[in-house]
Design a protein around this motif. Structure first.
Motif, PDB file in Angstrom:
ATOM      1  N   ASP A 257       0.849  -1.138  -0.026  1.00 31.90           N
ATOM      2  CA  ASP A 257       0.070  -0.127  -0.008  1.00 31.90           C
ATOM      3  C   ASP A 257       0.731   1.356  -0.071  1.00 31.90           C
ATOM      4  O   ASP A 257       0.615   2.197   0.754  1.00 31.90           O
ATOM      5  CB  ASP A 257      -1.042   0.105   1.292  1.00 31.90           C
ATOM      6  N   MET A 258       1.824   1.321  -0.982  1.00 31.41           N
ATOM      7  CA  MET A 258       2.721   2.286  -0.944  1.00 31.41           C
ATOM      8  C   MET A 258       2.723   2.984  -2.501  1.00 31.41           C
ATOM      9  O   MET A 258       2.840   2.199  -3.250  1.00 31.41           O
ATOM     10  CB  MET A 258       4.225   1.812  -0.533  1.00 31.41           C
ATOM     11  N   PRO A 259       2.736   4.294  -2.599  1.00 39.83           N
ATOM     12  CA  PRO A 259       2.633   4.782  -3.662  1.00 39.83           C
ATOM     13  C   PRO A 259       4.197   4.871  -4.508  1.00 39.83           C
ATOM     14  O   PRO A 259       5.073   4.539  -3.824  1.00 39.83           O
ATOM     15  CB  PRO A 259       2.302   6.279  -3.577  1.00 39.83           C
ATOM     16  N   ALA A 260       4.402   5.225  -5.844  1.00 38.83           N
ATOM     17  CA  ALA A 260       5.449   5.240  -6.458  1.00 38.83           C
ATOM     18  C   ALA A 260       6.473   6.297  -5.561  1.00 38.83           C
ATOM     19  O   ALA A 260       5.946   7.166  -5.201  1.00 38.83           O
ATOM     20  CB  ALA A 260       5.343   5.792  -8.149  1.00 38.83           C
ATOM     21  N   MET A 261       7.801   5.934  -5.725  1.00 40.24           N
ATOM     22  CA  MET A 261       8.845   6.809  -4.906  1.00 40.24           C
ATOM     23  C   MET A 261      10.122   6.189  -5.024  1.00 40.24           C
ATOM     24  O   MET A 261      10.142   5.094  -5.614  1.00 40.24           O
ATOM     25  CB  MET A 261       8.128   6.948  -3.486  1.00 40.24           C
ATOM     26  N   THR A 262      10.976   6.671  -4.386  1.00 43.10           N
ATOM     27  CA  THR A 262      12.441   6.127  -4.262  1.00 43.10           C
ATOM     28  C   THR A 262      12.751   5.600  -3.090  1.00 43.10           C
ATOM     29  O   THR A 262      12.250   6.436  -2.159  1.00 43.10           O
ATOM     30  CB  THR A 262      13.422   7.096  -4.750  1.00 43.10           C
ATOM     31  N   MET A 263      12.997   4.368  -2.686  1.00 43.18           N
ATOM     32  CA  MET A 263      13.131   3.775  -1.468  1.00 43.18           C
ATOM     33  C   MET A 263      14.515   2.866  -1.319  1.00 43.18           C
ATOM     34  O   MET A 263      14.856   2.467  -2.389  1.00 43.18           O
ATOM     35  CB  MET A 263      11.983   2.980  -1.048  1.00 43.18           C
ATOM     36  N   VAL A 264      14.778   2.892  -0.124  1.00 47.46           N
ATOM     37  CA  VAL A 264      15.997   1.995   0.189  1.00 47.46           C
ATOM     38  C   VAL A 264      15.461   0.583   0.674  1.00 47.46           C
ATOM     39  O   VAL A 264      14.633   0.734   1.594  1.00 47.46           O
ATOM     40  CB  VAL A 264      17.019   2.403   1.174  1.00 47.46           C
ATOM     41  N   PHE A 265      16.001  -0.514  -0.059  1.00 47.17           N
ATOM     42  CA  PHE A 265      15.590  -1.822   0.512  1.00 47.17           C
ATOM     43  C   PHE A 265      16.609  -2.674   1.109  1.00 47.17           C
ATOM     44  O   PHE A 265      17.442  -2.695   0.434  1.00 47.17           O
ATOM     45  CB  PHE A 265      14.707  -2.430  -0.647  1.00 47.17           C
ATOM     46  N   LYS A 266      16.372  -3.490   1.952  1.00 47.21           N
ATOM     47  CA  LYS A 266      17.207  -4.661   2.188  1.00 47.21           C
ATOM     48  C   LYS A 266      17.050  -5.674   1.197  1.00 47.21           C
ATOM     49  O   LYS A 266      15.954  -5.754   0.605  1.00 47.21           O
ATOM     50  CB  LYS A 266      17.072  -5.237   3.684  1.00 47.21           C
ATOM     51  N   VAL A 267      17.798  -6.573   1.096  1.00 44.16           N
ATOM     52  CA  VAL A 267      17.765  -7.832   0.112  1.00 44.16           C
ATOM     53  C   VAL A 267      17.584  -9.028   0.937  1.00 44.16           C
ATOM     54  O   VAL A 267      18.448  -9.278   2.003  1.00 44.16           O
ATOM     55  CB  VAL A 267      18.647  -7.864  -0.941  1.00 44.16           C
ATOM     56  N   ALA A 268      16.702  -9.936   0.580  1.00 47.06           N
ATOM     57  CA  ALA A 268      16.576 -11.085   1.334  1.00 47.06           C
ATOM     58  C   ALA A 268      17.679 -11.772   1.125  1.00 47.06           C
ATOM     59  O   ALA A 268      17.822 -12.941   1.900  1.00 47.06           O
ATOM     60  CB  ALA A 268      15.065 -12.145   0.891  1.00 47.06           C
ATOM     61  N   ASP A 269      18.565 -11.927  -0.156  1.00 46.39           N
ATOM     62  CA  ASP A 269      19.594 -12.909  -0.432  1.00 46.39           C
ATOM     63  C   ASP A 269      20.633 -11.946  -0.958  1.00 46.39           C
ATOM     64  O   ASP A 269      20.415 -11.210  -1.843  1.00 46.39           O
ATOM     65  CB  ASP A 269      19.030 -13.860  -1.485  1.00 46.39           C
TER      66      ASP A 269
END
Length: 95
Positions: free
Chosen positions: A52-64
């Protein structure tokens, strides 16, 4: 009666899996930055409907960690993300 309920639930789950009801939802994005040391990737992405997030720039962790070797800055990707242990995490990359 309990066996019938268990059987019905198992059939419903099998049907859902077969029809892709639990399939990962992929979102299009562009890799802005890859942080190998921090094990993170910054993505300019379209709407993340499952979060439930609009388009944007975000930092993500990675599962692998191996995912970090598959992406580079400026690359167009399709990915699925989820909240894992309170962290927004890329859980799959479409190849």
């Amino acid at each position: 009666m309990k066996k019938l309920l268990t059987f019905t639930a198992a059939c419903a789950l099998a049907t859902a899996l077969a029809t892709g009801a639990f399939a990962a939802e992929y979102t299009k994005g562009t890799v802005k930055k890859v942080d190998l040391k921090g094990k993170k990737v910054t993505i300019i992405h379209e709407e993340l409907k499952n979060l439930d997030m609009p388009a944007m720039t975000m930092v993500f962790k990675v599962a692998d960690d191996a995912m970090l070797e598959k992406v580079k800055e400026g690359q167009e990707i399709e990915f699925s993300a989820d909240r894992i242990n309170g962290n927004l995490t890329v859980v799959d990359l479409k190849e």
